[in-house]
Design a protein around this motif. Structure first.
Motif, short mmCIF file in Angstrom:
data_model
loop_
_atom_site.label_atom_id
_atom_site.label_comp_id
_atom_site.label_asym_id
_atom_site.label_seq_id
_atom_site.Cartn_x
_atom_site.Cartn_y
_atom_site.Cartn_z
N UNK A 80 -21.23 -56.40 51.87
CA UNK A 80 -20.05 -55.55 52.01
C UNK A 80 -20.12 -54.83 53.35
N UNK A 81 -18.96 -54.65 53.99
CA UNK A 81 -18.97 -54.06 55.33
C UNK A 81 -19.48 -52.63 55.33
N UNK A 82 -19.11 -51.84 54.32
CA UNK A 82 -19.55 -50.45 54.33
C UNK A 82 -19.42 -49.78 52.97
N UNK A 83 -20.30 -48.78 52.72
CA UNK A 83 -20.24 -48.00 51.48
C UNK A 83 -20.47 -46.54 51.80
N UNK A 84 -19.52 -45.71 51.34
CA UNK A 84 -19.60 -44.26 51.51
C UNK A 84 -20.04 -43.67 50.18
N UNK A 85 -21.32 -43.30 50.09
CA UNK A 85 -21.87 -42.83 48.82
C UNK A 85 -21.19 -41.53 48.37
N UNK A 86 -20.88 -40.65 49.30
CA UNK A 86 -20.28 -39.37 48.93
C UNK A 86 -18.93 -39.58 48.26
N UNK A 87 -18.17 -40.54 48.72
CA UNK A 87 -16.85 -40.79 48.15
C UNK A 87 -16.87 -41.91 47.12
N UNK A 88 -18.05 -42.52 46.89
CA UNK A 88 -18.17 -43.70 46.01
C UNK A 88 -17.10 -44.73 46.37
N UNK A 89 -17.06 -45.05 47.67
CA UNK A 89 -16.02 -45.95 48.18
C UNK A 89 -16.65 -47.13 48.92
N UNK A 90 -16.25 -48.33 48.51
CA UNK A 90 -16.70 -49.56 49.15
C UNK A 90 -15.60 -50.04 50.08
N UNK A 91 -15.95 -50.36 51.34
CA UNK A 91 -14.94 -50.70 52.33
C UNK A 91 -15.10 -52.14 52.82
N UNK A 92 -13.97 -52.79 53.01
CA UNK A 92 -13.90 -54.09 53.70
C UNK A 92 -13.12 -53.84 54.99
N UNK A 93 -13.73 -54.15 56.13
CA UNK A 93 -13.15 -53.82 57.43
C UNK A 93 -12.65 -55.09 58.10
N UNK A 94 -11.40 -55.09 58.55
CA UNK A 94 -10.81 -56.22 59.26
C UNK A 94 -10.22 -55.71 60.57
N UNK A 95 -10.53 -56.39 61.64
CA UNK A 95 -9.95 -56.02 62.93
C UNK A 95 -8.70 -56.87 63.20
N UNK A 96 -7.77 -56.31 63.96
CA UNK A 96 -6.53 -57.02 64.27
C UNK A 96 -5.96 -56.48 65.57
N UNK A 97 -4.87 -57.10 66.01
CA UNK A 97 -4.14 -56.63 67.17
C UNK A 97 -2.67 -56.44 66.79
N UNK A 98 -2.08 -55.37 67.23
CA UNK A 98 -0.64 -55.21 67.10
C UNK A 98 -0.17 -54.86 65.70
N UNK A 99 1.10 -55.20 65.45
CA UNK A 99 1.79 -54.83 64.23
C UNK A 99 1.14 -55.48 63.01
N UNK A 100 0.64 -54.66 62.10
CA UNK A 100 -0.04 -55.16 60.92
C UNK A 100 0.91 -55.91 59.99
N UNK A 101 2.19 -55.60 60.07
CA UNK A 101 3.15 -56.27 59.20
C UNK A 101 3.27 -57.76 59.53
N UNK A 102 2.80 -58.18 60.68
CA UNK A 102 2.86 -59.59 61.04
C UNK A 102 1.75 -60.41 60.38
N UNK A 103 0.79 -59.74 59.78
CA UNK A 103 -0.29 -60.47 59.14
C UNK A 103 0.24 -61.29 57.98
N UNK A 104 -0.17 -62.54 57.89
CA UNK A 104 0.30 -63.43 56.83
C UNK A 104 -0.13 -62.92 55.47
#
Length: 770
Positions: A80-104
């Motif tokens: 998994x890309x990251x885990x914040x123990x204080x918030x009990x939150x598991x994160x998946x990180x994706x990089x992109x360019x420009x308008x996110x609405x264009x993502x398929x």
């Protein structure tokens, strides 16, 4: 079976192991196929983006958290890309360019599936009842985060995880059954004919040994012994015995694919209705497309709309079919209403034998090589007509920038791109000026120059332009002109190759008219790029009728040091082929006018002595046209036809159609062109060839630089740059004459250099020279 109850400590080892990404890629894609151009971050930008997010999170943030869990016989693992123990939150990180609405949409569905599977694995490992899941998108240009979050119960995630694994497990078990059936078939595979042809058994035994020992083999084997069948049969037989997962038959031209498919059909004939061996033909996208000119996304193409929703059924139908040449794959795609090209790309993962072009393994972004790496396959490679691989590979790892393309874009460029385009234009002018190239072809100015180093200022301007265009297209993809996208692709290819620039390549500049120069990065020694591809294969066999000397191909292709050389004896007798050398003729450039009369006299005399169909090969179209004019003038009764520059396929077919059994006439062609190899004119369709050239590359600045580089690297400058490539073309052209045991004919070599000892010793051993 629930995910929690599937992993007691006493359970036996899992039968299948799968990465989270691979699992989700198989089970979780939804919606349309969408291949609109959207600028994506590079791998380096992606790594930097992940580091940027981690730096923002604080000390308690854990990156690259390893997670693993079981479902039945499936072991699922990943990081998994990251885990914040204080918030009990598991994160998946994706990089992109420009308008996110264009993502398929299919990409978004895949990303959510990944983070949910990681969430399920986390809850299993830690025994927690719920967890927050975050999908974090980072725009690498602006640094802005877009965050989507949801809290899910462990029971909900377990149900999702079970569903993904259940679907994957059903497929994995089906694949395991197929592998067992396939290996049983191949373990009992018999040669399909009563006996081997002369030389074919030797080739087959050498191929089997190469696959058994995990080595590479260079096999020079003459035409007519059945090289395709003689290499495919032993490779297939070796697969179950040596754990080979995939066989790949790689060709230089389309006819080679057809020969391989015919041989595979012969080998598997009578094996029953069960598709025990899956065979796939990979076809270029422009040849497979059902709607040419239509963009590859659901809003434009009906076969892209809902592609991933229909893919599971299409995939199942295809593997049940088993035999998937171009037409069969097209039929399945039509029945399932999906794109045949992208269905073929998917099925490359699941077929036992793939037949396709060499670029699918050797190109920088090759599909088959990427799949082999991702799945840790043991691959058996067969490379047909391998004498062409040196030049093909040089092309794969070369790139050009055309000043005309830049000028075309500048005329209609959007305001946001005018400054980086102008900067690049100024750098172009500086490079041309420093090289001393005349802008308008001024007398005394060179038209070609090899640069001592990459032009640093131009590279910097080019990299700046790539970033500017990429950022612009991220926000204005629909308005991008074809010229702008072409310039971007050319610039990307050039800058990527520039990163690995070394003594295997050179940089040159040539003038091609007023206001137009072309900057090239030209690969000279493909070995540096190809060596890892051969090392990745379990075993490889490169075969052709013209691979001598073996060290030439071993050095230039980067073959392993323990590569085996095998020169298979010819089944033909010297009496079948009369080979004459006209040592009184010189075809050097300075002697060409004087050579026309004796060349035409020789051709006419041979034709009168034995009327029939002949091919006459020349070094250039200009030389060909001069000889043709003289023969027509002096011997008008002899029928002639000739190759033209840029002949379309229909004209090439018409040229070959003149070679009918029992026909008479002389076809004029260029050595190294479309008619000098890869054509089959058996029997009396062709009874002789005249070769009025040594096939040497032109003596120019580029080839002299190539010679110097090859001399420094291998100590074989003249041979590797000129003599060996020329003789390969000559022997290939001469090989059109004798195609089978009943053929007979004549080859006339018209140049005094053929009489030299160092040249004669490199001609085929079975030729009896006069």
């Amino acid at each position: 079976m629930s995910a929690e109850s599937a992993s007691p400590a006493t359970e036996k080892a899992p039968r299948y192991r799968v990465a989270v990404r691979t699992l989700c890629d198989f089970t979780a894609r939804q919606g349309d196929l969408d291949h609109r151009f959207t600028p994506a971050p590079t791998a380096q930008e992606g790594i930097a983006g992940h580091a940027r997010i981690a730096a923002r999170r604080g000390e308690g943030y854990v990156t690259e958290l390893p997670l693993s869990g079981r479902y039945g016989g499936v072991q699922v693992s990943g990081r998994a890309d990251g885990y914040d123990a204080a918030a009990n939150c598991l994160e998946e990180i994706k990089t992109h360019r420009g308008n996110l609405e264009r993502m398929a949409d299919n990409q978004r569905a895949l990303h959510w599936a990944q983070v949910k599977v990681y969430g399920a694995l986390f809850c299993m490992e830690r025994g927690v009842s719920d967890i927050r899941l975050a999908l974090v998108y980072l725009d690498v240009a602006s640094g802005r985060e877009t965050r989507f979050e949801q809290r899910l119960a462990a029971t909900t995630l377990a149900v999702f995880f079970d569903d993904q694994c259940h679907r994957f497990l059903a497929w994995a078990e089906s694949e395991a059954r197929h592998r067992e059936q396939r290996d049983r078939l191949l373990a009992g595979l018999a040669f399909p004919h009563a006996s081997f042809r002369p030389g074919q058994r030797e080739l087959a035994e050498s191929t089997f040994k190469a696959m058994a020992t995990g080595r590479c083999l260079l096999a020079q084997a003459p035409t007519g012994i059945g090289k395709t069948l003689g290499t495919l049969f032993p490779l297939l037989a070796a697969m179950p015995r040596h754990g080979i997962d995939r066989a790949m038959f790689l060709t230089m031209k389309t006819p080679g694919r057809r020969l391989a498919l015919d041989a595979l059909a012969t080998l598997t004939a009578g094996s029953g209705r069960e598709p025990s061996l899956r065979v796939l033909e990979l076809v270029a996208r422009d040849k497979a497309c059902e709607f040419p000119g239509t963009a590859c996304h659901g809003e434009a193409c009906p076969l892209a709309r809902g592609f991933y929703d229909r893919l599971p059924a299409a995939r199942q139908a295809a593997v049940e079919r088993g035999w998937l040449d171009r037409e069969a794959l097209r039929e399945v795609a039509r029945e399932q209403h999906v794109c045949p090209y992208y269905l073929g790309q998917e099925l490359a993962r699941w077929c036992d034998v793939v037949v396709g072009d060499v670029n699918h393994w050797f190109d920088a972004n090759a599909l088959l090589h990427g799949l082999a790496n991702a799945n840790a396959w043991r691959v058996g490679l067969l490379v047909d007509e391998a004498h062409n691989l040196v030049e093909r590979a040089r092309g794969m790892y070369s790139a050009e920038l055309d000043q005309r393309q830049l000028a075309l874009v500048r005329r209609s460029a959007p305001a946001a791109l005018k400054r980086p385009l102008a900067r690049l234009a100024r750098q172009w002018q500086e490079v041309v000026k420093d090289a001393g190239l005349g802008e308008a072809g001024a007398p005394g100015r060179p038209a070609y120059r090899i640069l001592e180093a990459l032009p640093g200022g131009m590279l910097a301007a080019l990299q700046g332009l790539v970033s500017a265009i990429t950022d612009y297209l991220a926000e204005h993809a629909e308005g991008a002109s074809q010229a702008l996208q072409t310039l971007l692709f050319e610039a990307l290819a050039f800058t990527r190759l520039a990163e690995s620039f070394a003594d295997h390549s050179l940089c040159d500049l040539k003038r091609e008219g007023r206001g137009r120069a072309v900057l090239g990065l030209r690969n000279l020694v493909p070995a540096d790029f190809l060596a890892p591809r051969f090392q990745r294969a379990h075993g490889g066999v490169l075969f052709s009728a013209t691979l001598a000397p073996g060290h030439y191909h071993r050095d230039l292709l980067g073959l392993p040091a323990d590569t085996v050389w095998r020169d298979v004896d010819s089944p033909f007798a010297a009496a079948q082929l009369e080979v004459r050398i006209r040592a009184d003729i010189s075809t050097r450039l300075r002697d060409r006018h004087a050579s026309l009369e004796p060349i035409c006299t020789e051709m006419a005399s041979q034709y009168v002595r034995r009327p029939g169909n002949y091919l006459a090969f020349f070094s250039s179209f200009a030389y060909l046209e001069d000889a043709l004019a003289q023969l027509r003038e002096r011997y008008p009764a002899i029928p002639v036809w000739h190759q033209r520059r840029g002949m379309p396929e229909a004209e090439r077919d018409a040229f070959l159609s003149r070679f009918v059994p029992g026909g008479e006439g002389i076809g004029f062609a260029v050595l190294g062109g479309a008619f000098a190899e890869g054509i089959d004119l058996p029997g009396t369709r062709l009874i002789g060839a005249f070769i009025a050239t040594q096939g040497l590359p032109p003596f120019d600045s580029f080839n002299e630089a190539l010679k110097a580089r090859l001399q420094a690297r291998f100590g074989q400058g003249d041979d590797y740059a000129y003599r060996i490539p020329g003789l390969i073309k000559v022997v290939q052209a001469a090989g059109r004459v004798i195609r089978g045991p009943e053929d007979s004919g004549v080859v006339v070599l018209m140049d005094d250099r053929f009489a030299r000892r160092e040249v004669r010793t490199r001609l085929p051993a079975w030729w009896q020279l006069d």
